[in-house]
Structure formats: structure tokens, C-alpha cells
Design a protein around this motif. Sequence first.
Motif, PDB file in Angstrom:
ATOM      1  N   LYS A 183       3.457   7.623  -4.553  1.00  0.00           N
ATOM      2  CA  LYS A 183       3.795   8.579  -5.613  1.00  0.00           C
ATOM      3  C   LYS A 183       2.808   8.530  -6.774  1.00  0.00           C
ATOM      4  O   LYS A 183       2.597   9.535  -7.445  1.00  0.00           O
ATOM      5  CB  LYS A 183       5.209   8.299  -6.168  1.00  0.00           C
ATOM      6  CG  LYS A 183       6.342   8.783  -5.318  1.00  0.00           C
ATOM      7  CD  LYS A 183       7.628   8.980  -6.110  1.00  0.00           C
ATOM      8  CE  LYS A 183       8.137   7.758  -6.807  1.00  0.00           C
ATOM      9  NZ  LYS A 183       9.460   7.979  -7.464  1.00  0.00           N
ATOM     10  N   ILE A 184       2.224   7.381  -7.004  1.00  0.00           N
ATOM     11  CA  ILE A 184       1.424   7.189  -8.210  1.00  0.00           C
ATOM     12  C   ILE A 184      -0.071   7.273  -7.948  1.00  0.00           C
ATOM     13  O   ILE A 184      -0.838   7.717  -8.804  1.00  0.00           O
ATOM     14  CB  ILE A 184       1.772   5.833  -8.890  1.00  0.00           C
ATOM     15  CG1 ILE A 184       1.147   5.751 -10.283  1.00  0.00           C
ATOM     16  CG2 ILE A 184       1.339   4.652  -8.035  1.00  0.00           C
ATOM     17  CD1 ILE A 184       1.745   6.702 -11.269  1.00  0.00           C
ATOM     18  N   ASP A 185      -0.532   6.844  -6.769  1.00  0.00           N
ATOM     19  CA  ASP A 185      -1.968   6.833  -6.477  1.00  0.00           C
ATOM     20  C   ASP A 185      -2.159   6.899  -4.962  1.00  0.00           C
ATOM     21  O   ASP A 185      -2.365   5.874  -4.298  1.00  0.00           O
ATOM     22  CB  ASP A 185      -2.613   5.571  -7.060  1.00  0.00           C
ATOM     23  CG  ASP A 185      -4.133   5.619  -7.050  1.00  0.00           C
ATOM     24  OD1 ASP A 185      -4.703   6.372  -6.235  1.00  0.00           O
ATOM     25  OD2 ASP A 185      -4.767   4.896  -7.856  1.00  0.00           O
TER      26      ASP A 185
ATOM     27  N   LYS B 203       6.950   6.954 -10.252  1.00  0.00           N
ATOM     28  CA  LYS B 203       6.617   8.147 -11.031  1.00  0.00           C
ATOM     29  C   LYS B 203       7.655   9.245 -10.816  1.00  0.00           C
ATOM     30  O   LYS B 203       8.087   9.501  -9.700  1.00  0.00           O
ATOM     31  CB  LYS B 203       5.242   8.657 -10.599  1.00  0.00           C
ATOM     32  CG  LYS B 203       4.735   9.888 -11.335  1.00  0.00           C
ATOM     33  CD  LYS B 203       3.380  10.293 -10.795  1.00  0.00           C
ATOM     34  CE  LYS B 203       2.855  11.547 -11.462  1.00  0.00           C
ATOM     35  NZ  LYS B 203       1.545  11.960 -10.915  1.00  0.00           N
ATOM     36  N   GLU B 204       8.053   9.901 -11.910  1.00  0.00           N
ATOM     37  CA  GLU B 204       9.029  10.992 -11.792  1.00  0.00           C
ATOM     38  C   GLU B 204       8.372  12.248 -11.240  1.00  0.00           C
ATOM     39  O   GLU B 204       7.217  12.526 -11.505  1.00  0.00           O
ATOM     40  CB  GLU B 204       9.639  11.290 -13.167  1.00  0.00           C
ATOM     41  CG  GLU B 204      10.548  10.171 -13.647  1.00  0.00           C
ATOM     42  CD  GLU B 204      11.375  10.582 -14.850  1.00  0.00           C
ATOM     43  OE1 GLU B 204      12.311  11.388 -14.672  1.00  0.00           O
ATOM     44  OE2 GLU B 204      11.076  10.096 -15.952  1.00  0.00           O
TER      45      GLU B 204
ATOM     46  N   ALA C  47      -4.573   7.951  -3.131  1.00  0.00           N
ATOM     47  CA  ALA C  47      -5.879   7.514  -2.617  1.00  0.00           C
ATOM     48  C   ALA C  47      -5.924   5.998  -2.456  1.00  0.00           C
ATOM     49  O   ALA C  47      -6.403   5.478  -1.442  1.00  0.00           O
ATOM     50  CB  ALA C  47      -6.982   7.989  -3.562  1.00  0.00           C
ATOM     51  N   LEU C  48      -5.436   5.284  -3.471  1.00  0.00           N
ATOM     52  CA  LEU C  48      -5.401   3.824  -3.388  1.00  0.00           C
ATOM     53  C   LEU C  48      -4.431   3.377  -2.293  1.00  0.00           C
ATOM     54  O   LEU C  48      -4.708   2.417  -1.558  1.00  0.00           O
ATOM     55  CB  LEU C  48      -4.991   3.231  -4.731  1.00  0.00           C
ATOM     56  CG  LEU C  48      -5.065   1.706  -4.863  1.00  0.00           C
ATOM     57  CD1 LEU C  48      -6.490   1.206  -4.675  1.00  0.00           C
ATOM     58  CD2 LEU C  48      -4.521   1.248  -6.218  1.00  0.00           C
ATOM     59  N   ALA C  49      -3.305   4.066  -2.182  1.00  0.00           N
ATOM     60  CA  ALA C  49      -2.337   3.759  -1.124  1.00  0.00           C
ATOM     61  C   ALA C  49      -2.988   3.886   0.243  1.00  0.00           C
ATOM     62  O   ALA C  49      -2.872   3.001   1.104  1.00  0.00           O
ATOM     63  CB  ALA C  49      -1.133   4.687  -1.238  1.00  0.00           C
ATOM     64  N   LYS C  50      -3.686   4.963   0.464  1.00  0.00           N
ATOM     65  CA  LYS C  50      -4.352   5.208   1.748  1.00  0.00           C
ATOM     66  C   LYS C  50      -5.359   4.107   2.066  1.00  0.00           C
ATOM     67  O   LYS C  50      -5.415   3.609   3.202  1.00  0.00           O
ATOM     68  CB  LYS C  50      -5.049   6.568   1.710  1.00  0.00           C
ATOM     69  CG  LYS C  50      -5.790   6.964   2.983  1.00  0.00           C
ATOM     70  CD  LYS C  50      -6.346   8.382   2.846  1.00  0.00           C
ATOM     71  CE  LYS C  50      -7.024   8.854   4.131  1.00  0.00           C
ATOM     72  NZ  LYS C  50      -8.296   8.136   4.396  1.00  0.00           N
ATOM     73  N   THR C  51      -6.140   3.721   1.073  1.00  0.00           N
ATOM     74  CA  THR C  51      -7.154   2.682   1.285  1.00  0.00           C
ATOM     75  C   THR C  51      -6.535   1.396   1.810  1.00  0.00           C
ATOM     76  O   THR C  51      -7.006   0.817   2.808  1.00  0.00           O
ATOM     77  CB  THR C  51      -7.890   2.389  -0.036  1.00  0.00           C
ATOM     78  OG1 THR C  51      -8.624   3.548  -0.429  1.00  0.00           O
ATOM     79  CG2 THR C  51      -8.844   1.210   0.119  1.00  0.00           C
ATOM     80  N   TRP C  52      -5.465   0.944   1.160  1.00  0.00           N
ATOM     81  CA  TRP C  52      -4.885  -0.341   1.541  1.00  0.00           C
ATOM     82  C   TRP C  52      -3.994  -0.242   2.768  1.00  0.00           C
ATOM     83  O   TRP C  52      -3.889  -1.208   3.539  1.00  0.00           O
ATOM     84  CB  TRP C  52      -4.150  -0.952   0.358  1.00  0.00           C
ATOM     85  CG  TRP C  52      -5.120  -1.463  -0.657  1.00  0.00           C
ATOM     86  CD1 TRP C  52      -5.466  -0.885  -1.840  1.00  0.00           C
ATOM     87  CD2 TRP C  52      -5.921  -2.638  -0.533  1.00  0.00           C
ATOM     88  NE1 TRP C  52      -6.425  -1.636  -2.475  1.00  0.00           N
ATOM     89  CE2 TRP C  52      -6.718  -2.722  -1.696  1.00  0.00           C
ATOM     90  CE3 TRP C  52      -6.046  -3.631   0.440  1.00  0.00           C
ATOM     91  CZ2 TRP C  52      -7.639  -3.753  -1.907  1.00  0.00           C
ATOM     92  CZ3 TRP C  52      -6.946  -4.668   0.221  1.00  0.00           C
ATOM     93  CH2 TRP C  52      -7.737  -4.727  -0.934  1.00  0.00           C
ATOM     94  N   VAL C  53      -3.388   0.896   3.006  1.00  0.00           N
ATOM     95  CA  VAL C  53      -2.630   1.089   4.238  1.00  0.00           C
ATOM     96  C   VAL C  53      -3.570   1.023   5.439  1.00  0.00           C
ATOM     97  O   VAL C  53      -3.284   0.353   6.441  1.00  0.00           O
ATOM     98  CB  VAL C  53      -1.869   2.431   4.210  1.00  0.00           C
ATOM     99  CG1 VAL C  53      -1.384   2.820   5.610  1.00  0.00           C
ATOM    100  CG2 VAL C  53      -0.685   2.346   3.252  1.00  0.00           C
TER     101      VAL C  53
ATOM    102  N   GLY D 251       0.820  -1.203   0.000  1.00  0.00           N
ATOM    103  CA  GLY D 251       0.000   0.000   0.000  1.00  0.00           C
ATOM    104  C   GLY D 251       0.857   1.257   0.000  1.00  0.00           C
ATOM    105  O   GLY D 251       0.627   2.189  -0.781  1.00  0.00           O
ATOM    106  N   MET D 252       1.875   1.276   0.825  1.00  0.00           N
ATOM    107  CA  MET D 252       2.750   2.446   0.899  1.00  0.00           C
ATOM    108  C   MET D 252       3.571   2.613  -0.374  1.00  0.00           C
ATOM    109  O   MET D 252       3.987   3.732  -0.701  1.00  0.00           O
ATOM    110  CB  MET D 252       3.668   2.322   2.117  1.00  0.00           C
ATOM    111  CG  MET D 252       4.241   3.640   2.596  1.00  0.00           C
ATOM    112  SD  MET D 252       2.983   4.812   3.166  1.00  0.00           S
ATOM    113  CE  MET D 252       2.629   4.159   4.796  1.00  0.00           C
TER     114      MET D 252
END
Length: 517
Positions: free
Chosen positions: A218-220, A516-517, A222-228, A213-214
Motif C-alpha cells: 500500500k505504501i511503496d 496507508k489510508e 516498487a520497494l515491495a516488488k524488489t524484496w518480494v 516485502g508484501m
Amino acid sequence: MKNLSFKPIYTALILAISLSSCTKDLAELNKNPNAYESVNANFLFTKAQLSAIGLNPNGNRFNNMQMLQQEATYSEVTAPGDKYFAEGYVRNNWSAYSGCLNQIQLVINETRKDPANINKLSAARIWRVYIVHQLTDLYGDIPYTEALKGLEAKYQPKYDLQSDIYKDMFKELEEAALAFDASKATYGNSDLFYDGNTVKWKKFAYSMMLRLGMRLTKIDAALAKTWVEKAIAGGPIIDDADLTRAPYADGGLLSNRNPFSEQMRVLDYVDGQNPLNVQGSKISQRFIDHLKGNSTTTKDPRLNVISVLWVKQSGGGYVADTATALQKGMKNAQFNGYPADFETYSEPNPNTVMRYDAPVIVMGAAEVHFLLTEASIRGWYAGNATTSYNNGVSSAMKQWSLYGAGGAISTDKVTTYLKYNPFLAAGTFEQKLEQISTQRWVLGYLDQIENFSNWRRTGYPVLIPTNYPGNITGGRIPRRYIVPESEETLNRENFLAAKARQSGDNTLLSRVWWDKE
């Protein structure tokens, strides 16, 4: 007449027996001696654990450890990470498809047949996620949904988008964690990590979910937060007793030894007996200087666990000395020949880092606490960031006790370190992220695939690239592993499609989706 009538019957019987025998012989000849006729799920699960952990120790050191400036070498031959001089061992992890990934898929296929094996199936699904996450983090888009389906005549599997692979890994972890049933059978002692303990496997699943999740910050976000948040609610590893590790032994079969220690001692450090090592490696200046700190009070006590200097004795021979004042790191890409002061640089400690019976820590409480610290500063976790950070540092230091008596770090030393190196609670977000990530960089000294991934995600610690003459990256630190050229021949259409999606090339500088750059 009787004789005449008997002959055809007899002849036919002989012919039938002969044909039956020939058919049997042909069937035997058609058997693949390297294929499994029947699947022993317990045996193959153990094999898949060991195969995944021991995959590509050369790349672990000569690529990642050098790229992340924790090791340096004067050699050009073993300097793909030190000097970006060659591609090195970046294709070797692809062998997971014929090794550990194939093995764990066979286990999944077998255990799926019987609902009574739900615990075995769940653990296997979680371990497959571990294998796949390393592959996709190194290579980006890879064969996934159609991989390992040769029996279904899918010899040229498509390359799945990394974004889709991540979504499926989250699904697999969540479903597997929820499916454990304490009343059903487990792998028992065939499970090297937990002896079949389903409670601990569930914690490992949620720890992996937290890591993955973490990875997407850089790329998403919202999705990171959901799974974290899901991972935290599920209950990851927060106690040192629950860390995921594989045990090894000193003696007997070479396969019983820690594969990374074996690689270091046999291929480079002359079995830890003196500083005249074969491949010219030493601990890097960047790493030693960080561990030494600015004074004796800010020094990281792991320095004296990780590092030794071989001191020449008047009567001959060398003795490994861990004294702080003696430790000195070698600059990355500084030399292209044997330096005159080579013996004055530090090496990994043979009594801790390079023990043949040292465990491999797959996931521990230290990483989880650092992930919780980051989740806290992002507002995704209600826990106190300072407390999580302190817990992470403490666990990271104390886990070295698993590497023998020389790895023990006292509570007083941990407390002193935190007193003079406190969490930057009043700092900016970037200052906090740098501090957390730098601690993970030290933690990842023996887990360089994860170290490489987290450094690419956060950019910390800040590393100054080397620019050795003739390097192949233009003086830039690599960002990705290279898919083997055989894929362009054997799976050309799918390989080229994936290549086009990922910067249009298959080089060390192309980036995976989440980077992501």
C-alpha cells in the motif's frame, strides 16, 4: 623497639585486608542480581525464542482475535476487541524490550565476537528481525538503532521511522541468509525450531523477507516488488516439513505448555471441561458462518477441527461434539450480560486448538504459498496463481495434523473443498486478493499479530465494525497498539516526536507508516 616497629606493619596489613574485604563486599553488593555476568549464547537463544513466542497471549485473544471477529464475548471486562470498550492489553508487547529483544541482542553481541559463530550470529539476527517486525507492525515508529544501549549511556533512545526500520530488517535478513556456513558450529538442540539446520534457517529468512516485502504494497509498491522478488529467488519455505515451529509438552512445568492454550484453558474455558467458561468467550458468528459455508460441499473441514459444542448429557456433565450442524457462533458485541442461550454457542476444541502440547507455528508453507499467490496476481512471480493457492489451502489444512489426531484432515476433504471453492482465476484483482486474504485470515486464527497486520494491509475479509454503547473508537476497528504512558515520562522528547509523526496521537485509531489510508 621491635615491638613498636611491628605494630604499624601489622596494623597496615590488617587495614589492607579489611579494605580489600570491604571492597569485595561492596562489589558484591553492586552486582545486579537480574543482570547476566556472562552470556551463554545457546541458553539465551532458546530463552529468546520462547519469550518472543509467548509474549502477551492476553492481547493475542482479547484484542486481536476479537477485533478480527473470530472470537466474541458477552463480558465487558475482557472485550477490548469485541466491543472496543477498553484499550486492554495493547501495551504489553512493549515488554519485549526488557525480555526477548534484550535477550537476542545479548546473543548477537556475544556471537559477534568470534567468526566461528557465524551461524549462531545469523540465526540470532533473523530472530531479532522477527521480534522487531512484530513490535513495529503493532506500534509503528519505535526505538531501534539506539535501543538496548544503556551501557553506552543511551537511556533515552530515539524512535526510528518505521520506513527506516523496514529497510534495515531487509538488510539484516539478506546478510544473515547469505552468511550461513555449513562448516561452522550451530546452536544444535538449543535451537527449538530447526536444531541448528542452517538450510532451514535460510528458508525462514527468505520467508520473512517475503512477508515483509508484501507488507509494503500500500505504501511503496516498487520497494515491495524488489524484496518480494529477492525473497522468491532466495528460496522461502514451500514444503510442510520445513515450517518453523516451537514444540511444547503437556505436564511438568507450566512453562513447557503452549502459552496460548494455557491462557485459554486457565483464564477462560475452565480447562476445556464445560461451556460455563469464566470470561464469557465463544467462537464468533462471523468465523463459524464462514467455515460452515453455504452447504455441506462448501464447508471448510477446519470447522470440525477448530470448533466444538458442549452437549449436556442426560446423566450429567458435557461432551464435546464437533458435528457441523451443531456449531453456532456468537455475535460480536451482542451482549452485555450472560445470554440465556450461552451454552448453545461453539468453543475452541480442547483436543486440538487448546492442547497443552500443541506447537506454535511461527511460519509455514501455507502462508508462503498464499504470498506467492498474491505475488503472482501482482505480476511479481512467474508461478501459476491457482497452483500456489491450492498448495496454500492444502498446507493450511494439513498442518492441523500437528495438533493431535483430532486435527487430521484427509486429502479427500482438501480436494473436495477446493473443488467447490476454487481459486477465482477469472476474477478481478480485488476478488482474488479478497479470496487469498480470507484464507490467510483463517490460517491466522492462532497467529493473531500477523492476522491483524495482514487485515490492515489488505482490508480483507470485510468485517462490519461493532458499535457497542460507550466504545472508545467511535465504532471503528482499531488500527494500532498504544505505546505505554511510561515512555512519555522516561523518554518524553523522543516519544512526542514519534507521536507527532504518527497522526499526532497515540491511540487505537492512529496508523503505522505502511497502513496507508
